[in-house]
Design an enzyme around this catalytic site. Sequence first.
Site, mmCIF file in Angstrom:
data_model
loop_
_atom_site.group_PDB
_atom_site.id
_atom_site.type_symbol
_atom_site.label_atom_id
_atom_site.label_comp_id
_atom_site.label_asym_id
_atom_site.label_seq_id
_atom_site.Cartn_x
_atom_site.Cartn_y
_atom_site.Cartn_z
ATOM 1 N N LYS A 1 45.156 10.779 -19.257
ATOM 2 C CA LYS A 1 43.850 10.051 -18.309
ATOM 3 C C LYS A 1 44.262 9.783 -17.496
ATOM 4 C CE LYS A 1 39.318 10.640 -20.443
ATOM 5 N NZ LYS A 1 39.109 12.188 -20.970
ATOM 6 N N THR B 1 42.696 12.777 -24.712
ATOM 7 C CA THR B 1 42.555 11.893 -23.410
ATOM 8 C C THR B 1 41.462 10.834 -24.402
ATOM 9 O OG1 THR B 1 41.718 13.234 -22.238
ATOM 10 C CG2 THR B 1 44.134 13.901 -21.927
ATOM 11 N N ARG C 1 58.236 -1.371 22.484
ATOM 12 C CA ARG C 1 56.952 -0.590 21.787
ATOM 13 C C ARG C 1 56.185 -1.871 21.030
ATOM 14 N NH1 ARG C 1 59.659 4.131 17.821
ATOM 15 N NH2 ARG C 1 60.606 2.715 17.068
ATOM 16 N N GLN D 1 63.240 3.377 11.045
ATOM 17 C CA GLN D 1 64.719 3.473 10.442
ATOM 18 C C GLN D 1 65.347 2.693 9.398
ATOM 19 O OE1 GLN D 1 63.933 6.308 12.102
ATOM 20 N NE2 GLN D 1 64.482 8.128 11.795
ATOM 21 N N HIS E 1 51.868 5.433 15.147
ATOM 22 C CA HIS E 1 52.515 5.312 16.709
ATOM 23 C C HIS E 1 50.945 4.520 17.788
ATOM 24 C CE1 HIS E 1 55.695 7.573 16.512
ATOM 25 N NE2 HIS E 1 54.230 8.653 15.582
HETATM 26 O O1 LIG Z 1 61.304 4.578 15.203
HETATM 27 C C1 LIG Z 1 61.673 5.697 15.325
HETATM 28 N N1 LIG Z 1 61.899 6.339 14.431
HETATM 29 C C2 LIG Z 1 62.137 8.073 14.988
HETATM 30 O O2 LIG Z 1 62.571 8.761 14.503
HETATM 31 C C3 LIG Z 1 61.313 8.014 16.102
HETATM 32 N N2 LIG Z 1 60.703 9.495 16.362
HETATM 33 C C4 LIG Z 1 59.747 9.762 17.442
HETATM 34 O O3 LIG Z 1 59.304 10.200 18.492
HETATM 35 N N3 LIG Z 1 60.000 8.066 17.278
HETATM 36 C C5 LIG Z 1 60.633 7.131 16.466
HETATM 37 N N4 LIG Z 1 60.658 6.158 15.822
#
Ligand SMILES: O=c1[nH]c(=O)c2[nH]c(=O)[nH]c2[nH]1
Length: 292
Positions: free
Chosen positions: A12, A57, A171, A214, A242
Amino acid sequence: MAITLGPNQYGKAEVRLVTVQREGTVHHLKDLTVSTSLRGDLAATHLTGDNADVVATDTQKNTVYAFAKEAPVGEIEDFALRLGRHFVGSFEHITGARILIDEHGWNRISGHDHAFSQAGSEKRTTAVTVQGDQAWVVSGLDDLVVLKSTGSEFHGFPRDEYTTLAETNDRILATAVTARWRYQGDGIDWATSHAEVRRILLETFADKHSLSLQQTLYAMGEAVLKEREEVAEVRLSLPNKHHFLVDLSPFGLKNDNEVFYAADRPYGLIEGVVLRDDAEDAGLAWHTLAAF
Ligand SMILES: O=c1[nH]c(=O)c2[nH]c(=O)[nH]c2[nH]1
């Protein structure tokens, strides 16, 4: 040509459960979404429609509600383990169970015994897999939305004829964290561990000077593993929310990193796993039938 039944599970999905625990006039609220999946020798129902081994279930759903009455729900990991072990222990042909629980947070309205406000979109999660007498616990959180208005750069990426993105030394970095961490060992204090992992994720996002999302992802996972020995592995999914600088030049205005357009899509999606090399084997911890 022979055709056979492959892996299968059934249960479920998304049982909505709210409990009120009373301590005198003070009430404690739990708001959960529970999904159960059972596995085992279920060929008969698939091949012939013989349901002798099919725990309905509907019964699974009722068990969730009855268990919530029979003992306090407690931490979601404990509740999921109770349910999983019950199904596997009670029915001969059911050899495995996977119990997923999301906990939706409510904050007490200040000074009130029994009135609450919803905490927001963030959820605490657990996925418990029971197989025979073994069990694996993966806990996490969904939709922890964070933003830092500086301390983030992105530059040095390759440029080709399709590249328009400007390099930046300053940014906004924003994301909605989905995190999953796999536990190892015994006697884990689930509530403390969850609170600590969450704190570490937040502090690392805030403190780490970011050259890419990353890099931030890795730092967040690494920090959890360094501080919490009960965690074997961390998986993170980080949408890059973004914030684009608005071009104010048509209005004769200069944008000194103050006015942004918060785009909702498309978004970058940064995902990764951070793990210790001496971690316990993952067993069935991540095991899903992600067929669809
Ligand atoms: O931190 C980021 N990693 C990316 O791989 C990436 N690609 C992107 O256009 N902006 C960003 N910013």
